[in-house]
Design an enzyme around this catalytic site. Structure first.
Site, short mmCIF file in Angstrom:
data_model
loop_
_atom_site.label_atom_id
_atom_site.label_comp_id
_atom_site.label_asym_id
_atom_site.label_seq_id
_atom_site.Cartn_x
_atom_site.Cartn_y
_atom_site.Cartn_z
N ASP A 1 40.27 45.41 39.12
CA ASP A 1 40.06 46.71 38.48
C ASP A 1 38.81 46.60 37.61
OD1 ASP A 1 40.46 49.33 37.74
OD2 ASP A 1 42.43 49.04 36.90
N HIS B 1 35.79 46.53 39.73
CA HIS B 1 34.92 47.69 39.69
C HIS B 1 33.72 47.51 38.77
CE1 HIS B 1 38.90 49.95 40.55
NE2 HIS B 1 38.37 49.51 41.66
#
Length: 128
Positions: free
Chosen positions: A83, A106
Site C-alpha cells: 500500500d 504505491h
C-alpha cells in the site's frame, strides 16, 4: 461477570499522538493489520532507520501515516507494504522525506483532497 468487547477499527504497530520531540529509530514493523506507524498531532518528529514489511498484496497497510503534524523527518528507511509507503494526511506541514526506499506499494501519497493548502511545505528527496 465482566464481558470485555474490543473493537479494533484502526490497528497500527505504533501510534504517536499530540507529542513533540520524538525519535523513532531502528524499528522493524512486520505485517501490521493496518497502518504500521501513525504520527498524529505531533511536532518535531524524526523517524530514521526503520524497516516496514508486509506482503505486496496487503490491503490498507500504509507504512507511515502523518497527519496534523509539523516538522516531521523520515530518513534512511525501507518500506514495502503493498500500500502507501508514506501517506500524508490533512494538516501536515514541513515534512521531509529523504533516502527512503519504497516498494512494493504505491509510493508516497498526499491525501489532502478538498483541503485549502496554505504555507505547507513537503520536501521529498529521492535518490536513485
Amino acid at each position: 461477570m465482566i464481558i470485555l468487547i474490543v473493537v479494533c477499527v484502526h490497528v497500527q504497530t505504533l501510534s504517536v499522538s499530540n507529542s513533540q520531540n520524538i525519535v523513532i529509530s531502528g524499528l522493524h514493523s512486520l505485517n501490521s493489520q493496518m497502518f504500521h506507524i501513525v504520527v498524529n498531532g505531533c511536532h518535531n518528529v524524526r523517524i530514521q532507520g526503520v524497516k516496514i514489511t508486509a506482503p505486496g498484496n496487503s490491503p490498507n497497510t500504509d507504512g507511515i501515516h502523518v497527519q496534523l503534524s509539523s516538522s516531521v523527518t523520515i530518513l534512511n528507511s525501507k518500506i514495502g507494504t503493498g500500500d502507501d509507503c508514506v501517506s500524508v494526511g490533512a494538516g501536515t506541514t514541513n515534512l521531509w522525506i529523504e533516502n527512503v526506499v519504497c516498494g512494493p506499494g504505491h509510493g508516497i501519497r498526499y491525501h489532502c483532497i478538498n483541503q485549502i493548502i496554505k504555507h505547507t511545505s513537503i520536501y521529498i528527496y529521492i535518490y536513485i
